[in-house]
Write an enzyme that holds these catalytic residues in place. Structure first.
Site, short mmCIF file in Angstrom:
data_model
loop_
_atom_site.label_atom_id
_atom_site.label_comp_id
_atom_site.label_asym_id
_atom_site.label_seq_id
_atom_site.Cartn_x
_atom_site.Cartn_y
_atom_site.Cartn_z
N ASP A 151 0.84 -1.20 0.00
CA ASP A 151 0.00 0.00 0.00
C ASP A 151 0.87 1.24 0.00
O ASP A 151 2.00 1.21 -0.47
CB ASP A 151 -0.91 -0.03 1.23
CG ASP A 151 -2.27 0.59 0.94
OD1 ASP A 151 -2.31 1.78 0.61
OD2 ASP A 151 -3.28 -0.11 1.04
N HIS A 212 -3.85 6.05 3.31
CA HIS A 212 -4.50 4.80 2.93
C HIS A 212 -3.81 3.59 3.56
O HIS A 212 -4.46 2.70 4.12
CB HIS A 212 -4.50 4.70 1.41
CG HIS A 212 -5.35 3.61 0.85
ND1 HIS A 212 -4.91 2.31 0.73
CD2 HIS A 212 -6.62 3.61 0.36
CE1 HIS A 212 -5.86 1.57 0.18
NE2 HIS A 212 -6.90 2.33 -0.06
N SER A 393 -11.15 -1.36 -0.44
CA SER A 393 -9.86 -1.31 0.23
C SER A 393 -10.00 -1.61 1.71
O SER A 393 -9.09 -2.15 2.34
CB SER A 393 -9.24 0.09 0.09
OG SER A 393 -8.67 0.27 -1.16
#
Length: 611
Positions: A151, A212, A393
């Site tokens: 990520d 994220h 996600s």
């Protein structure tokens, strides 16, 4: 989260891999028309390069002669040399140089690097995970399992990544931490940065400037943090599924990260990534996943945020790659869980004979760690900052963490066995006892829901499992593709389909059925499945069928009797279309084949597409 005094801290031995990647940066053309290509080559075929230690020399032999003659230019051209997942390398090349490379002995193929978009706490309670009880207690919160997330990096000093109560990493761990100082610990045991590939050099640390990666990492494996909230919402303890994780993004970077992750010793890989649907031989995630399952690594992937239209589920691996959709869990809402509108729908584009998505998991309004404050609140611990975001996600790390718990509980299970346990025990009813609904409050179809929503406790005791060995994929791939070079791209070894045989996609021993029926089809379709008893030694299962619309079915035998643990039984299934199937405007049908004992229900969903 309620960390209080030693809940063995969900041991996150991990946080295996991190990729810094800024979504605002597109793949730029290099000077002189150069661009990063991923080049696949044969394994060492020349005596000159027979020593594995000289693998990079073999790779360098494919570069233009001008680059080979200059060590400086060679080092600037080769972006990454793959060692574990595939035989090949990433390099900066012009289209003309790639064309010339095709004439060299040992060349297989080359493709341009692509950028993939990110697929953008109440969930442990909703999933039945409670401190000191059940699956968490049994697995000691996933102690000793290593989760690798690819990520945007991680905020390493967040309290979600505290190692209070966490044991040291397993002896097999070979990874490293690229942060300065002492931010890595017994929970965050590895952090790697692969960004900079386009320039031919990697700089900086894997610190998460986007947010994220911190969010998904803490969702999979965050430690207990008390008093988590954002703008006063969702106030309470925050905790991950089984504390360990990290991430990555661009194709070249993804393959490099997968290569290193496999070598370093992760047990679970979590990728919250999207992108267009591609054939498996052109999909680096599919290629990496196939390599990972051969090392018994559980692989979890997002289905994408392209819903609610059908045919939007992408990258349908494979691998034992769990493809997830997202649902909403609203406290006090009897209709929870509800499938989110943005969750990508099936059927699979890359392999229509395999049902996708596989499962749904929490992904709407998920509170998890964030590297900085979004509400400027005054906090007792200024580093305890959180954010609430949504996307597949967010569903992916939930399933990755649950996969880690199951791997801890059943270390002898393969990735396929873990996936089977998750799918065959999934719930299809909401809290009100009615069918799970979609964004329009209508019953969610099979290409929206997959097998259903994950139930960790039931998955830990599924009764029966459908297993798939890596070699079982060869006949499946031979049936899916008729080009052995393409298959070799996936398997990374020569394949002879005339010897291996070819099977229809639906013949793979998958815990679901996905079949296509032509409008004038009158021939029966026959498939077999093999189940293994992982429940009580003496068990008897009876058949329960919900036959899809306009279809006929028969199953033989209709009773499965087991006398010992790990005993396997094979059964045969026939599908035949009724008159008028596919001519009444109904595009697909759905049903299930369920084996029922006094202790277990083992359900395989059935999807039928009428063409």
């Amino acid at each position: 989260m309620e960390n209080k005094g030693g809940a063995a801290m969900h041991v996150i031995y991990l946080l295996g891999f991190t990729f810094m990647f800024f979504l605002s940066i597109a793949v730029a053309q290099e000077k002189n028309g150069m661009q990063t290509y991923i080049v696949f080559v044969e394994k060492l075929v020349s005596q000159k390069f027979s020593d594995q230690l000289d693998l990079e020399s073999w790779y360098q032999s494919f570069l233009p002669e001008t680059a080979q003659s200059s060590n400086q230019e060679t080092s600037s051209r080769i972006v990454h040399a793959y060692r574990k997942v595939v035989t090949g390398f990433a390099a900066k090349l012009t289209p003309e140089e790639v064309k010339a490379m095709k004439n060299k002995e040992g060349f297989v193929s080359a493709c341009e690097e692509r950028i993939l978009p990110l697929q953008t706490t109440h969930s442990p309670d909703f999933l039945g995970l409670h401190q000191g009880f059940g699956l968490w207690k049994q697995t000691n919160y996933g102690e000793g399992v290593i989760i690798g997330l690819l990520d945007t990096g991680i905020g390493p000093d967040h309290p979600s990544f505290s190692d209070e109560g966490v044991s040291p990493p397993p002896a097999k761990w070979k990874g490293k931490c690229e942060f300065n100082g002492t931010v890595c610990n017994n929970k965050l045991i590895g952090a790697r940065n692969f960004i900079g590939a386009e320039e031919g050099h990697i700089t900086g640390t894997p610190f998460d400037n986007h947010g994220h990666g911190t969010h998904t990492s803490s969702t999979a494996a965050g430690n207990f943090v008390q008093g988590a909230s954002v703008f006063g919402e969702a106030n309470g303890p925050a905790v991950g599924m089984a504390p360990y994780a990290h991430l990555a993004i661009a194709d070249g970077d993804i393959l490099a990260a997968l290569d290193v992750a496999v070598e370093d010793g992760v047990d679970v890989l979590s990728l919250s990534l999207g992108g267009e649907s591609l054939p498996f031989y052109d999909d680096v995630i599919a290629i990496g996943a196939f390599a990972a399952i051969q090392k018994r690594i559980f692989f979890s992937c997002a289905a994408g945020n392209s819903g609610p239209s059908y045919d939007t589920t992408d990258r349908i691996l494979r691998s034992e790659g769990e493809k997830l959709n997202t649902y909403n869990t609203v406290i006090g809402d009897a209709l929870a869980p509800k499938v989110a509108f943005f969750s990508s729908r099936g059927p699979s584009i890359a392999s229509p004979g395999i049902l996708k998505p596989d499962i749904i998991g929490p992904g709407v309004d998920i509170l998890a760690a964030w590297p900085e404050s979004v509400d400027n609140a005054t906090l007792p611990n200024p580093k305890a900052t959180f954010n609430i975001i949504s996307g597949t996600s967010m569903a992916t790390p939930h399933l990755s963490g649950i996969g880690a718990l199951l791997k801890k509980s059943h270390p002898d299970w393969s990735p396929a066995a873990i996936k089977s346990a998750i799918m065959t025990t999934a719930n299809v009813l909401n809290l009100a006892g009615s069918p799970i609904v979609d964004q329009q409050l209508q019953p969610a179809g099979i290409f929206t829901l997959g097998a259903g929503h994950v139930n960790p406790a039931k998955a830990n005791d599924p009764g029966l499992i459908f297993d798939i060995k890596p070699e079982d994929y060869i006949p499946y791939l031979c049936g899916l593709y008729h080009n052995e070079t393409q298959i070799k791209m996936i398997t990374q070894r020569a394949v002879n389909c005339s010897q291996a045989g070819a099977i229809p996609e639906t013949q793979l021993n998958y815990p679901s059925f996905a079949i296509t029926i032509g409008s004038n089809e009158t021939q029966s379709q026959y498939y077999i499945r093999t189940v293994r008893n992982v429940g009580p030694a003496s068990s008897t299962y009876s058949l329960d069928l919900l036959v899809p619309h306009k279809m006929g079915m028969s199953v033989n035998p209709q009773v499965l009797t087991f006398t010992k643990v790990n005993q396997e039984i094979t059964y045969h299934v026939e599908f035949i279309a009724e008159d008028g199937a596919g001519k009444d405007g109904v595009p697909f049908g759905q049903g299930y084949l369920r084996w029922v004992s006094d202790k277990h229900n083992v359900t395989t969903p059935i999807a039928v597409v009428f063409t």
